[in-house]
Design a protein around this motif. Structure first.
Motif, PDB file in Angstrom:
ATOM      1  N   LEU A  16      37.239 -90.768 118.766  1.00 51.30           N
ATOM      2  CA  LEU A  16      38.347 -90.315 119.093  1.00 51.30           C
ATOM      3  C   LEU A  16      38.929 -88.780 118.792  1.00 51.30           C
ATOM      4  O   LEU A  16      39.459 -88.118 119.387  1.00 51.30           O
ATOM      5  CB  LEU A  16      39.356 -91.253 118.857  1.00 51.30           C
ATOM      6  CG  LEU A  16      39.357 -92.711 119.599  1.00 51.30           C
ATOM      7  CD1 LEU A  16      40.352 -93.694 118.995  1.00 51.30           C
ATOM      8  CD2 LEU A  16      39.600 -92.538 120.954  1.00 51.30           C
ATOM      9  N   LYS A  17      38.675 -88.806 117.483  1.00 46.66           N
ATOM     10  CA  LYS A  17      38.920 -87.303 116.795  1.00 46.66           C
ATOM     11  C   LYS A  17      38.193 -86.445 117.191  1.00 46.66           C
ATOM     12  O   LYS A  17      38.626 -85.162 117.568  1.00 46.66           O
ATOM     13  CB  LYS A  17      38.498 -87.462 115.348  1.00 46.66           C
ATOM     14  CG  LYS A  17      39.753 -88.463 114.627  1.00 46.66           C
ATOM     15  CD  LYS A  17      39.518 -88.400 112.903  1.00 46.66           C
ATOM     16  CE  LYS A  17      40.325 -89.323 112.155  1.00 46.66           C
ATOM     17  NZ  LYS A  17      39.877 -89.131 110.687  1.00 46.66           N
ATOM     18  N   ALA A  18      36.958 -86.369 117.560  1.00 48.17           N
ATOM     19  CA  ALA A  18      35.953 -85.445 118.312  1.00 48.17           C
ATOM     20  C   ALA A  18      36.394 -85.075 119.647  1.00 48.17           C
ATOM     21  O   ALA A  18      36.382 -83.817 119.873  1.00 48.17           O
ATOM     22  CB  ALA A  18      34.568 -85.815 118.187  1.00 48.17           C
ATOM     23  N   LEU A  19      37.045 -86.090 120.315  1.00 48.75           N
ATOM     24  CA  LEU A  19      37.564 -85.806 121.649  1.00 48.75           C
ATOM     25  C   LEU A  19      39.146 -85.330 121.654  1.00 48.75           C
ATOM     26  O   LEU A  19      39.710 -84.938 122.857  1.00 48.75           O
ATOM     27  CB  LEU A  19      37.460 -87.122 122.393  1.00 48.75           C
ATOM     28  CG  LEU A  19      36.080 -87.601 122.761  1.00 48.75           C
ATOM     29  CD1 LEU A  19      36.026 -88.958 123.211  1.00 48.75           C
ATOM     30  CD2 LEU A  19      34.942 -86.672 123.672  1.00 48.75           C
ATOM     31  N   ASP A  20      39.624 -85.158 120.432  1.00 50.28           N
ATOM     32  CA  ASP A  20      40.985 -84.562 120.266  1.00 50.28           C
ATOM     33  C   ASP A  20      41.958 -85.693 120.978  1.00 50.28           C
ATOM     34  O   ASP A  20      43.175 -85.309 121.312  1.00 50.28           O
ATOM     35  CB  ASP A  20      41.114 -83.322 120.886  1.00 50.28           C
ATOM     36  CG  ASP A  20      42.317 -82.835 120.272  1.00 50.28           C
ATOM     37  OD1 ASP A  20      42.798 -83.019 119.075  1.00 50.28           O
ATOM     38  OD2 ASP A  20      42.962 -81.471 120.992  1.00 50.28           O
ATOM     39  N   LEU A  21      41.725 -87.071 120.656  1.00 53.22           N
ATOM     40  CA  LEU A  21      42.470 -88.104 121.355  1.00 53.22           C
ATOM     41  C   LEU A  21      43.147 -88.689 119.790  1.00 53.22           C
ATOM     42  O   LEU A  21      42.579 -88.769 118.945  1.00 53.22           O
ATOM     43  CB  LEU A  21      41.648 -89.124 121.832  1.00 53.22           C
ATOM     44  CG  LEU A  21      40.942 -88.674 123.240  1.00 53.22           C
ATOM     45  CD1 LEU A  21      40.013 -89.645 123.714  1.00 53.22           C
ATOM     46  CD2 LEU A  21      42.156 -88.222 124.192  1.00 53.22           C
ATOM     47  N   PRO A  22      44.365 -89.127 120.213  1.00 51.17           N
ATOM     48  CA  PRO A  22      44.943 -89.848 119.069  1.00 51.17           C
ATOM     49  C   PRO A  22      44.421 -91.047 118.560  1.00 51.17           C
ATOM     50  O   PRO A  22      43.872 -91.874 119.466  1.00 51.17           O
ATOM     51  CB  PRO A  22      46.536 -90.142 119.609  1.00 51.17           C
ATOM     52  CG  PRO A  22      46.284 -90.120 121.187  1.00 51.17           C
ATOM     53  CD  PRO A  22      45.124 -89.178 121.339  1.00 51.17           C
ATOM     54  N   VAL A  23      44.558 -91.258 117.182  1.00 48.41           N
ATOM     55  CA  VAL A  23      44.232 -92.680 116.785  1.00 48.41           C
ATOM     56  C   VAL A  23      45.703 -93.499 116.445  1.00 48.41           C
ATOM     57  O   VAL A  23      46.337 -92.914 115.747  1.00 48.41           O
ATOM     58  CB  VAL A  23      43.452 -92.535 115.394  1.00 48.41           C
ATOM     59  CG1 VAL A  23      42.903 -93.936 114.852  1.00 48.41           C
ATOM     60  CG2 VAL A  23      42.178 -91.700 115.653  1.00 48.41           C
ATOM     61  N   SER A  24      45.551 -94.573 116.872  1.00 49.17           N
ATOM     62  CA  SER A  24      46.853 -95.238 116.754  1.00 49.17           C
ATOM     63  C   SER A  24      46.970 -96.007 115.491  1.00 49.17           C
ATOM     64  O   SER A  24      46.018 -96.292 114.903  1.00 49.17           O
ATOM     65  CB  SER A  24      47.039 -96.456 118.025  1.00 49.17           C
ATOM     66  OG  SER A  24      46.223 -97.364 117.959  1.00 49.17           O
ATOM     67  N   ARG A  25      48.432 -96.128 115.363  1.00 46.36           N
ATOM     68  CA  ARG A  25      48.677 -97.139 114.223  1.00 46.36           C
ATOM     69  C   ARG A  25      47.898 -98.481 113.847  1.00 46.36           C
ATOM     70  O   ARG A  25      47.057 -98.894 113.107  1.00 46.36           O
ATOM     71  CB  ARG A  25      50.091 -97.501 113.734  1.00 46.36           C
ATOM     72  CG  ARG A  25      50.136 -98.248 112.781  1.00 46.36           C
ATOM     73  CD  ARG A  25      51.977 -98.292 112.571  1.00 46.36           C
ATOM     74  NE  ARG A  25      52.577 -97.363 112.277  1.00 46.36           N
ATOM     75  CZ  ARG A  25      52.529 -96.651 111.026  1.00 46.36           C
ATOM     76  NH1 ARG A  25      52.367 -97.207 109.835  1.00 46.36           N
ATOM     77  NH2 ARG A  25      53.370 -95.487 110.710  1.00 46.36           N
ATOM     78  N   GLU A  26      47.834 -99.040 115.483  1.00 46.10           N
ATOM     79  CA  GLU A  26      47.116-100.360 115.389  1.00 46.10           C
ATOM     80  C   GLU A  26      45.782-100.253 115.250  1.00 46.10           C
ATOM     81  O   GLU A  26      45.064-101.321 114.466  1.00 46.10           O
ATOM     82  CB  GLU A  26      47.484-100.956 116.833  1.00 46.10           C
ATOM     83  CG  GLU A  26      48.878-101.275 116.965  1.00 46.10           C
ATOM     84  CD  GLU A  26      49.768-100.319 117.295  1.00 46.10           C
ATOM     85  OE1 GLU A  26      49.371 -99.095 117.567  1.00 46.10           O
ATOM     86  OE2 GLU A  26      50.924-100.360 117.285  1.00 46.10           O
ATOM     87  N   GLN A  27      45.022 -99.393 115.504  1.00 51.55           N
ATOM     88  CA  GLN A  27      43.572 -98.976 115.368  1.00 51.55           C
ATOM     89  C   GLN A  27      43.350 -98.940 113.961  1.00 51.55           C
ATOM     90  O   GLN A  27      42.369 -99.423 113.386  1.00 51.55           O
ATOM     91  CB  GLN A  27      42.905 -98.117 116.199  1.00 51.55           C
ATOM     92  CG  GLN A  27      43.108 -98.043 117.627  1.00 51.55           C
ATOM     93  CD  GLN A  27      42.833 -96.671 118.361  1.00 51.55           C
ATOM     94  OE1 GLN A  27      43.514 -95.685 118.013  1.00 51.55           O
ATOM     95  NE2 GLN A  27      41.953 -96.913 119.444  1.00 51.55           N
ATOM     96  N   LEU A  28      44.092 -98.223 113.335  1.00 45.10           N
ATOM     97  CA  LEU A  28      43.980 -97.955 111.823  1.00 45.10           C
ATOM     98  C   LEU A  28      44.305 -99.373 111.152  1.00 45.10           C
ATOM     99  O   LEU A  28      43.521 -99.683 110.196  1.00 45.10           O
ATOM    100  CB  LEU A  28      44.800 -96.890 111.434  1.00 45.10           C
ATOM    101  CG  LEU A  28      44.475 -95.465 111.663  1.00 45.10           C
ATOM    102  CD1 LEU A  28      45.676 -94.480 111.120  1.00 45.10           C
ATOM    103  CD2 LEU A  28      43.075 -94.945 111.012  1.00 45.10           C
ATOM    104  N   ASP A  29      45.095-100.045 111.482  1.00 46.73           N
ATOM    105  CA  ASP A  29      45.649-101.310 110.786  1.00 46.73           C
ATOM    106  C   ASP A  29      44.389-102.207 111.152  1.00 46.73           C
ATOM    107  O   ASP A  29      43.825-103.163 109.965  1.00 46.73           O
ATOM    108  CB  ASP A  29      46.616-101.855 111.127  1.00 46.73           C
ATOM    109  CG  ASP A  29      48.019-101.167 110.970  1.00 46.73           C
ATOM    110  OD1 ASP A  29      47.866-100.450 109.803  1.00 46.73           O
ATOM    111  OD2 ASP A  29      49.184-101.211 111.562  1.00 46.73           O
ATOM    112  N   THR A  30      43.669-102.004 112.071  1.00 46.76           N
ATOM    113  CA  THR A  30      42.551-102.985 112.617  1.00 46.76           C
ATOM    114  C   THR A  30      41.436-102.703 111.388  1.00 46.76           C
ATOM    115  O   THR A  30      40.938-103.755 110.793  1.00 46.76           O
ATOM    116  CB  THR A  30      42.047-102.984 113.745  1.00 46.76           C
ATOM    117  OG1 THR A  30      42.969-103.373 114.757  1.00 46.76           O
ATOM    118  CG2 THR A  30      40.935-103.686 114.124  1.00 46.76           C
ATOM    119  N   ILE A  31      41.275-101.457 111.212  1.00 41.32           N
ATOM    120  CA  ILE A  31      40.138-100.928 110.383  1.00 41.32           C
ATOM    121  C   ILE A  31      40.510-101.479 108.825  1.00 41.32           C
ATOM    122  O   ILE A  31      39.481-101.950 108.317  1.00 41.32           O
ATOM    123  CB  ILE A  31      40.026 -99.597 110.576  1.00 41.32           C
ATOM    124  CG1 ILE A  31      39.169 -99.139 111.730  1.00 41.32           C
ATOM    125  CG2 ILE A  31      39.119 -98.964 109.164  1.00 41.32           C
ATOM    126  CD1 ILE A  31      39.080 -97.637 112.056  1.00 41.32           C
TER     127      ILE A  31
END
Length: 222
Positions: A16-31
């Motif tokens: 997602l970062k490589a594609l310059d797309l946002p990483v959501s709080r929900e995705q980070l919480d899952t990790i």
């Protein structure tokens, strides 16, 4: 715990970062939840299994503090500032002898008041100096204050929306709990800055903020 699942989650975030797309709080919480489960199910049992044979014959009580950060790696500290005493049920418990009770910073504590108190202390051996685009500088009495002041000037909401992870939380947070850790500094408008990191980590956090917000600012350790 499936470690491959955790690795795939890391790879998804990097993509997602490589594609310059946002990483959501929900995705980070899952990790973070996956990491917590991995620590509980795999890492802690492994450490206990390796450590027990080494210390099982020791007569005295002791305390080990294990900490980890991506920048500094794994650290283990021996703590010997506790004593034991018998409690009312005849069991032994640990009580602190050298540490004063932790004071909590509440939302009502204004950042300017915090700055005025810390600003009277002798400047630390290492601190940070931030240069704005016009080469004017932000340099406070400590790296923590410089970090807070810089984020406050840039805009707490902007930095909050970057969801920069730190110590199982985020660099900038909102909380409804009036009792927060002492390394969460209130900077106004409901935002707290997490300063639980060393000077080098704070520098890297600021560099990421400048990069992600496309600011031509610079920071150095002084």
């Amino acid at each position: 715990m499936d470690k491959d699942k955790l690795q795939k989650a890391y790879e998804a975030v990097e993509m997602l970062k490589a594609l310059d797309l946002p990483v959501s709080r929900e995705q980070l919480d899952t990790i973070y939840n996956l990491e917590e489960n991995y620590l509980k199910e795999e890492v802690i049992p492994f450490i206990k299994g390796e450590l027990n044979p080494l210390v099982k014959d020791m007569m005295g009580d002791f305390y080990l503090e294990v900490s980890y950060s991506k920048n500094d790696g794994l650290n283990v500290h021996y703590l010997n500032d506790f004593k034991t005493q018998e409690n009312s049920r005849g069991r032994r418990k640990a009580t602190e002898t050298t540490h004063k009770p932790e004071k909590h910073i509440t939302k009502e504590v204004q950042y300017d008041a915090l700055k005025s108190v810390l600003g009277t202390k002798k400047k630390q051996a290492t601190s940070l100096k931030v240069y704005r685009e016009d080469n004017s500088a932000i340099e406070e009495a400590s790296s923590a204050l410089t970090l807070c002041e810089t984020i406050k000037e840039i805009g707490a909401e902007k930095v909050y929306n970057l969801f920069i992870p730190l110590d199982g939380m985020y660099l900038v947070m909102k909380t409804k709990n009036s009792d927060v850790r002492r390394d969460l500094h209130y900077i106004g408008d409901g935002y707290y800055v997490n300063t639980h990191s060393n000077t080098m980590s704070k520098k890297r956090h600021l560099e990421r903020i400048f990069r992600d917000l496309k600011l031509s600012w610079k920071v150095e350790i002084v």
